[in-house]
Design a protein around this motif. Structure first.
Motif, PDB file in Angstrom:
ATOM      1  N   TYR A  33      15.735  -6.815  18.230  1.00  0.00           N
ATOM      2  CA  TYR A  33      16.852  -6.212  19.692  1.00  0.00           C
ATOM      3  C   TYR A  33      16.225  -6.093  20.798  1.00  0.00           C
ATOM      4  CZ  TYR A  33      17.176  -2.600  15.172  1.00  0.00           C
ATOM      5  OH  TYR A  33      16.852  -2.302  13.806  1.00  0.00           O
ATOM      6  N   TYR A  35      16.237  -5.086  25.112  1.00  0.00           N
ATOM      7  CA  TYR A  35      16.516  -4.404  25.736  1.00  0.00           C
ATOM      8  C   TYR A  35      16.090  -4.619  27.204  1.00  0.00           C
ATOM      9  CZ  TYR A  35      16.623  -0.921  21.726  1.00  0.00           C
ATOM     10  OH  TYR A  35      16.919   0.152  20.877  1.00  0.00           O
ATOM     11  N   PHE A  45      20.021  -0.241  26.143  1.00  0.00           N
ATOM     12  CA  PHE A  45      19.842  -1.957  24.878  1.00  0.00           C
ATOM     13  C   PHE A  45      20.858  -2.674  24.936  1.00  0.00           C
ATOM     14  CE2 PHE A  45      20.414  -2.445  19.934  1.00  0.00           C
ATOM     15  CZ  PHE A  45      21.897  -3.012  20.259  1.00  0.00           C
ATOM     16  N   GLN A  48      21.830  -6.382  19.389  1.00  0.00           N
ATOM     17  CA  GLN A  48      20.747  -6.350  18.061  1.00  0.00           C
ATOM     18  C   GLN A  48      21.207  -7.504  17.026  1.00  0.00           C
ATOM     19  OE1 GLN A  48      21.392  -3.573  15.225  1.00  0.00           O
ATOM     20  NE2 GLN A  48      19.583  -4.048  14.115  1.00  0.00           N
ATOM     21  N   ALA A  56      25.189  -5.096  16.779  1.00  0.00           N
ATOM     22  CA  ALA A  56      25.169  -4.209  17.462  1.00  0.00           C
ATOM     23  C   ALA A  56      25.494  -4.798  18.796  1.00  0.00           C
ATOM     24  CB  ALA A  56      24.494  -2.419  17.534  1.00  0.00           C
ATOM     25  N   LYS A  57      26.038  -4.163  20.087  1.00  0.00           N
ATOM     26  CA  LYS A  57      26.003  -4.157  21.570  1.00  0.00           C
ATOM     27  C   LYS A  57      26.051  -3.271  22.641  1.00  0.00           C
ATOM     28  CE  LYS A  57      28.074  -8.463  23.278  1.00  0.00           C
ATOM     29  NZ  LYS A  57      29.422  -9.846  23.458  1.00  0.00           N
ATOM     30  N   GLY A  58      25.434  -3.640  22.906  1.00  0.00           N
ATOM     31  CA  GLY A  58      24.885  -2.618  24.150  1.00  0.00           C
ATOM     32  C   GLY A  58      25.762  -3.021  25.113  1.00  0.00           C
TER      33      GLY A  58
END
Lengths: 114, 112
Positions: A33, A35, A45, A48, A56-58
């Motif tokens: 991940y 951050y 975030f 990931q 996963a995308k922030g």
């Protein structure tokens, strides 16, 4: 010692430049991940990866990209840097195959854009 | 609740006092709730990962409870010591692809 290694510890660069941050996860961890922690902000975030694939995308800017390599280390590339990109960037890892496992954090890379 | 919220943002207590703080998280798509302790100049370290409604976990003088139906968790510190001074982060894991979203933290200062 969490077992997660981040390099470099500090990075000072100018606006418009490009940098690469590197992360080696704990032995055996498949998930990585990224951050970002800016001044007075929480951990935001970014993205990931699990076993080489994006999971996963922030709120990651288009100027930022990342990848996870076959040896499971990950790199976060930041380009066309702006003053506002100055922050502490953390990498964390987890097994990814064990439910409810905590994240293990590296010591972070402090990026200063001047 | 759309995001993870923590309160208070900062707290000063005397050595020996007990204290607690709150984490609120979206109760929909809940998978797990994490608590971390983050000391200055170090990286966050995991305290607890909790999943079940009504769950309680304990580590020494620190304990946590979880209410998944209403979307909150409490962290308690009994008999605070100066070495407990740190920022305490909670994070909501929405499962599936394990996007772990952090709150801004509660900064605890224990005064000797």
């Amino acid at each position: 010692d969490s077992g997660v290694t981040q390099t470099p510890k500090h990075l000072i660069t100018a606006t418009g430049q490009r940098v690469t941050l590197r992360c080696s996860p704990r032995s055996g961890d498949l998930s990585v991940y990224w951050y970002q922690q800016s001044l007075d902000q929480g951990l935001q975030f970014l993205i990931q990866y699990y076993n080489g694939e994006e999971r996963a995308k922030g709120n990651i800017l288009e100027r930022f990209s990342a990848q996870q390599f076959p040896d499971l280390h990950s790199e976060l590339n930041l380009s066309s840097l702006e003053l506002g990109d100055s922050a502490l960037y953390f990498c964390a890892s987890s097994p990814g195959t064990v439910e409810n496992s905590p994240l293990h954090f590296g010591n972070g890379t402090r990026l200063t854009v001047t | 609740i759309l995001n993870v919220e923590q309160s208070p943002q900062s707290l000063h207590v005397q050595e020996g006092d007990s204290t607690n703080f709150t984490c609120s998280f979206p109760s929909s798509n809940f998978y797990a709730l994490h608590w971390y302790r983050w000391e200055t100049a170090k990286s966050p370290e995991a305290l607890f990962v909790m999943t079940l409604n009504g769950d309680e976990k304990k580590k020494g003088r620190i304990s946590a409870t979880l209410n998944t139906k209403e979307g909150y968790s409490y962290l308690y510190i009994k008999g605070s010591q100066p070495e407990d001074s740190a920022t305490y982060l909670c994070a909501s894991d929405s499962g599936g692809y394990q996007k772990v979203t952090f709150g801004i933290g509660t900064k605890l200062q224990v005064i000797p």
